[in-house]
Design an enzyme around this catalytic site. Structure first.
Site: not given
Length: 488
Positions: A155, A97
């Protein structure tokens, strides 16, 4: 397919240089910057569109009904695909990710930034993040007059040095790290676990299933269009269906988890309920657009940050998250814009970093402030251009992986083993043509090496994640050691 263009896309180096220099001269290169509008940039008719970019987390290529899922239904996303363009040759920039999100927000290969080397950012203590002075998609849309908000997963680094509010978003509601419990909203288990659920810079103590909470906030953001005249750029980044394996009815599990990775839990049935909760939430978001009269001139995009994980359906591909086999990087991609896009299915090869030039073009915003490695997909999807040949590159530290797709051919290396596949005939990557087409293999290997020399090097301190053989029974090594030990 015709010969592939250079990996920067089908703009010439001079075009990119002129646009980049214009941007630097016109405005600074900070998070809120954008370049001067090039004279040949085509403006769409009418008002600037709203943009709703929806991204799932670890969703497999075949996890929607419109991509082949039969174990559970996804009626909202299936309907979105029927109303828009469904791409069959779409990729994530990485099989994990943080790296993909770096490419998505910058429009460039993630390997050009130190944060993009992380596979993924492993913890809130990491020193790495997206530099606040780097131009971003939300920053450039914000400079073009858009209201920009992130609902969901970030993130890309933790405050005080990094964060969504430093990189172009004017509001944020969600989690800063890689994953949280769906009910307790904590970033791990045990005594060191911390809640990672924020409204701006304020930590939240909110009850509820995380997927539903994100959907509700997205609806509120859309409803605010009543009083805010600016066009909206909404990034709705779900954590679903990322572990832990908690469906909407599984609140009792929250206090029982031994690890957030939940290696001893989950099932196909639970996974299906997690995806369906996201599908229902997206239905609420689309309904809000209809109720506000915004549906026709809103570009809705749906995709995933990488390929599927342990319970995903990736057929007909092999591989999964953390692997450069097709199952680890091929993702669903749907675009719906009733005012500007006809419904259909496209075989155009696409990748995450295409979103920045595509969405800036849709918004009639200034061209990218830095040369994008992606392309504007809209001319192809609108029928103004034929399919564009691509040359796309990947690398991944764990198992020494590298990949190049050129036309329908794919060069792949895992550890020291090299492969050559024709994806048009062998999407499962089983028939290795390396010996039969040795010259083609050598050419593609050389192209990969040339491209790799332009990227930041992978150093020993770069974190990487992989599927370990002691955690997943179908990921064992034959006459080969496991990858070096590391954190999950």
């Amino acid at each position: 397919m015709s010969d592939s263009p250079p990996h920067r896309g089908h703009w010439s180096r001079r075009d990119w240089l002129e646009r980049s220099l214009g941007a630097a001269a016109g405005l600074g290169l900070g998070a809120g910057s954008a370049s001067a509008l090039a004279a040949d940039t085509a403006k769409p008719a009418g008002a600037a569109p709203h943009i709703v970019f929806i991204m799932a987390d670890d969703l497999g290529w075949g996890d929607l009904g419109c991509y082949g899922q039969t174990d559970f239904s996804t009626p909202v996303l299936d309907r979105l695909a029927a109303q828009g363009q469904r791409l069959t040759q779409a990729y994530a920039n990485s099989p994990v990710c943080s790296a993909t999100r770096t490419a998505l927000i910058t429009g460039r290969y993630q390997y050009r930034l130190r944060v993009g080397l992380e596979e993924p950012i492993p913890s809130r203590d990491s020193l790495h993040g997206l530099p606040p002075d780097h131009p971003t998609l939300p920053g450039q849309l914000r400079a073009a007059g858009y209201r920009t908000t992130l609902v969901g997963k970030w993130h890309l680094g933790h405050p005080p040095a990094f964060g969504p509010l430093k990189s172009g978003y004017e509001s944020f509601y969600g989690n800063l790290g890689g994953g949280i419990g769906y009910f307790n909203h904590k970033d791990s288990t045990g005594p060191k676990a911390q809640v990672d659920f924020w409204d701006g810079e304020r930590l939240l103590d909110t009850q509820g299933y995380y997927t539903d909470l994100l959907s509700s906030r997205a609806v509120e953001v859309i409803q605010a269009c009543k009083t805010d005249p600016r066009p909206l750029f909404l990034s709705l980044h779900y954590t679903a269906p990322h572990w832990p394996w908690e469906g909407p009815e599984d609140a009792a599990l929250a206090g029982q988890l031994k690890s957030l990775l939940h290696h001893d839990g989950g099932s196909l049935e639970t996974y299906g309920r997690m995806v369906q909760a996201m599908d229902r939430g997206i239905g609420r978001v689309l309904q809000a657009l209809r109720e506000q009269g915004l549906e026709d001139n809103t570009l809705v995009v749906f995709t995933s940050d990488n390929g599927g994980e342990r319970f995903s359906r990736t057929w007909p591909f092999s591989g999964q998250k953390t692997e450069l086999l097709e199952g680890g990087i091929r993702v669903p991609l749907i675009l719906r814009w009733p005012a500007r896009l006809q419904a259909g299915v496209s075989e155009q090869t696409a990748i995450s970093m295409d979103m920045l030039p595509s969405l800036l073009a849709a918004a009639s915003a200034p061209a990218p402030a830095l040369a994008s490695d992606g392309i504007d997909l809209l001319p192809v999807l609108q029928g103004r251009q034929p399919l564009q040949a691509r040359r796309l590159f990947w690398r991944y530290k764990a198992q020494g992986q590298r990949a190049l797709r050129e036309g329908t051919m794919k060069y792949l290396r895992i550890r020291q083993h090299e492969f050559l596949f024709d994806l048009s005939r062998d999407p499962r990557e089983r028939a290795n043509l390396a010996s039969a087409q040795a010259d083609r293999l050598a050419t593609m290997r050389a192209l990969w090496e040339q491209w790799n020399a332009e990227m930041l090097p992978i150093t020993p301190d770069v974190y990487t994640h992989w599927v370990r053989g002691d955690r997943q029974a179908d990921r064992y090594g034959v006459n080969a050691p496991e990858a070096p030990a590391g954190k999950d």
